[in-house]
Write a protein that holds these residues in place. Sequence first.
Motif, PDB file in Angstrom:
ATOM      1  N   ASP A  86      -5.422   4.610  12.163  1.00  0.00           N
ATOM      2  CA  ASP A  86      -6.104   5.698  12.863  1.00  0.00           C
ATOM      3  C   ASP A  86      -5.885   7.049  12.186  1.00  0.00           C
ATOM      4  OD1 ASP A  86      -7.672   6.706  14.988  1.00  0.00           O
ATOM      5  OD2 ASP A  86      -5.862   7.389  16.001  1.00  0.00           O
ATOM      6  N   GLY A  87      -4.920   7.102  11.266  1.00  0.00           N
ATOM      7  CA  GLY A  87      -4.635   8.368  10.587  1.00  0.00           C
ATOM      8  C   GLY A  87      -3.871   9.354  11.437  1.00  0.00           C
ATOM      9  N   ASN A  88      -3.154   8.880  12.440  1.00  0.00           N
ATOM     10  CA  ASN A  88      -2.388   9.743  13.347  1.00  0.00           C
ATOM     11  C   ASN A  88      -1.037  10.049  12.701  1.00  0.00           C
ATOM     12  OD1 ASN A  88      -1.084  11.015  15.454  1.00  0.00           O
ATOM     13  ND2 ASN A  88      -1.865   9.598  17.013  1.00  0.00           N
ATOM     14  N   LEU A  89      -0.966  11.142  11.959  1.00  0.00           N
ATOM     15  CA  LEU A  89       0.216  11.471  11.158  1.00  0.00           C
ATOM     16  C   LEU A  89       1.451  11.695  12.018  1.00  0.00           C
ATOM     17  CD1 LEU A  89       1.401  12.070   8.363  1.00  0.00           C
ATOM     18  CD2 LEU A  89       0.631  14.442   8.639  1.00  0.00           C
ATOM     19  N   ARG A 110       4.984   9.494  11.972  1.00  0.00           N
ATOM     20  CA  ARG A 110       6.325  10.048  11.736  1.00  0.00           C
ATOM     21  C   ARG A 110       7.281   9.700  12.876  1.00  0.00           C
ATOM     22  NH1 ARG A 110       4.347  15.975   9.494  1.00  0.00           N
ATOM     23  NH2 ARG A 110       4.189  15.377   7.281  1.00  0.00           N
ATOM     24  N   GLU A 111       6.778   9.727  14.089  1.00  0.00           N
ATOM     25  CA  GLU A 111       7.628   9.427  15.236  1.00  0.00           C
ATOM     26  C   GLU A 111       8.050   7.949  15.223  1.00  0.00           C
ATOM     27  OE1 GLU A 111       9.545  11.206  18.557  1.00  0.00           O
ATOM     28  OE2 GLU A 111       8.503  11.959  16.784  1.00  0.00           O
ATOM     29  N   LEU A 112       7.112   7.069  14.897  1.00  0.00           N
ATOM     30  CA  LEU A 112       7.432   5.646  14.839  1.00  0.00           C
ATOM     31  C   LEU A 112       8.409   5.343  13.711  1.00  0.00           C
ATOM     32  CD1 LEU A 112       3.843   4.240  15.448  1.00  0.00           C
ATOM     33  CD2 LEU A 112       5.799   3.971  16.984  1.00  0.00           C
ATOM     34  N   VAL A 165      -0.729   8.030   3.941  1.00  0.00           N
ATOM     35  CA  VAL A 165      -0.356   7.258   2.748  1.00  0.00           C
ATOM     36  C   VAL A 165       0.852   7.888   2.065  1.00  0.00           C
ATOM     37  CG1 VAL A 165      -1.104   6.605   0.416  1.00  0.00           C
ATOM     38  CG2 VAL A 165      -2.656   6.308   2.352  1.00  0.00           C
ATOM     39  N   LYS A 166       0.843   9.198   1.909  1.00  0.00           N
ATOM     40  CA  LYS A 166       1.946   9.882   1.228  1.00  0.00           C
ATOM     41  C   LYS A 166       3.256   9.739   1.994  1.00  0.00           C
ATOM     42  CE  LYS A 166      -1.100  13.303  -0.932  1.00  0.00           C
ATOM     43  NZ  LYS A 166      -1.512  14.733  -0.963  1.00  0.00           N
ATOM     44  N   VAL A 167       3.188   9.827   3.337  1.00  0.00           N
ATOM     45  CA  VAL A 167       4.403   9.690   4.145  1.00  0.00           C
ATOM     46  C   VAL A 167       4.952   8.276   4.033  1.00  0.00           C
ATOM     47  CG1 VAL A 167       5.259   9.644   6.520  1.00  0.00           C
ATOM     48  CG2 VAL A 167       3.807  11.524   5.763  1.00  0.00           C
ATOM     49  N   LEU A 168       4.104   7.265   4.139  1.00  0.00           N
ATOM     50  CA  LEU A 168       4.559   5.872   4.069  1.00  0.00           C
ATOM     51  C   LEU A 168       5.134   5.550   2.693  1.00  0.00           C
ATOM     52  CD1 LEU A 168       1.626   4.126   5.970  1.00  0.00           C
ATOM     53  CD2 LEU A 168       3.951   4.514   6.803  1.00  0.00           C
TER      54      LEU A 168
END
Length: 453
Positions: free
Chosen positions: A81-84, A88-90, A122-125
């Motif tokens: 969904d693209g929920n940044l 991050r919270e998960l 994508v960058k965060v993962l």
Amino acid sequence: METKLYEASLKGDVEALKTLLHQDQLILDRISLTAFNESPLHIAAMRRHLTFATFLLTQNPKLAMALDTQKRTPLHLAAADGNLEMVRELLRFGGQGLCGSRDHDGLTPLHLAAMNEHLEVVKVLVQVNPQAAKEIPATGETILHMCVRYNRFESFKVLTELWDDDELAKITDLGGNTLLHAAAINRQIQILNYLLQKPCIKANGNAVNRHGLTPLDVLDHCSQDVKALETRANLMEAGVLRVNDLRPLSKPLQSSIKSSDSKQKGFISRTWARYLNDDHHWLEKQRGILIVAALVVAVMSVHSGLNPPGGTISNTQDGRFELGNAVQTEVDMDQYNQFVAYNTITMIISLAIVLVLISGFPLRNKFWMWVLTIGTLFAMVFMVVTYYHSLTMIAPDGYVDVGSVWICLIWMLACGILALIHTIFFVVWVVMKLSKSKSMETQTKSNRSAIEV
């Protein structure tokens, strides 16, 4: 009780959740025993209820690893969904291992984020778990191959930073296809050009897959359209060859053999070999230009046929106009018929050349190269004949300057000589092929006889 919990999840109602927990402190621990397809955290991730999801995770962090019927975690849903913020919270509660979880199709949250081109996710993962991008799912494709197939160029660029150029050049799927193979198969020109800018990938452009095909070979098995022609031209310009054109000898050995051969050959042989072999793919590269040239000749022939030398005469009969007749038909019908015949032959040959060029036949095939060459030479000869015949029709008393006559004759002679040379080489090649095939057949029969004895 469970129904109220899921209703609260749909609404993101934290107060209702607190009330349920006050009534039953184990309600979140019994979620795995319920018959619902998704956990409350799955629903919160889909509905973008961040505050509700955070409260759930503080009460039961194990919910971050909960699976739905498709074996997807809440992180899968948030990444797709693209929920940044939700991602991050998960990750804060689920940790690095959550990035590597696979769904029923073997896809990680990173795969889903990349396929939907949510670049920030994508960058965060990737930052949390870079290794998750390098694992091959059950489909047999790497995440980069999937980006190529679905034309996710921006995701592709972000993910390629995880590998150096040498590694990128060697990445293959289970079929042995490199990224260049994938770009060629899917005719993704933008990604192809991006890859060819990297020297290591360009140097490894002739790598073969498990079927023994280079990127240029696999393109021949795809549907032939405008994108396929452009992809083929870009690959050839980068020096990518077909597998039949690859040489097993090393470059130093090849150069020494070529130099020794060139010393033994005469000037004419060297010139002819250079003419034939310097650019193996010239016809392929110039296919579009040749089509335009042949069409121009065909259009000129059509125009000449409808506008013959001397023009036409429009007659009237009973006060009504009739279509005009060629002036030459009133003077000499035989000459006019010859002009029409020469002009029609020129047009038909030109259209036949266009037909061969747009048919998708590989122009590296010696037969089609010979056909195309002979056809072009014949078209040029009949163009000259038509031109000369037109001059005799409009010249006073049929007189044509001697210089013009000689120029036309010399040109037709040159075309004839060139056609003869190409035909001789083609016949020699056919004879050698047939003799080689016959010798191989004879050898096979002798081997079978020896085995039977």
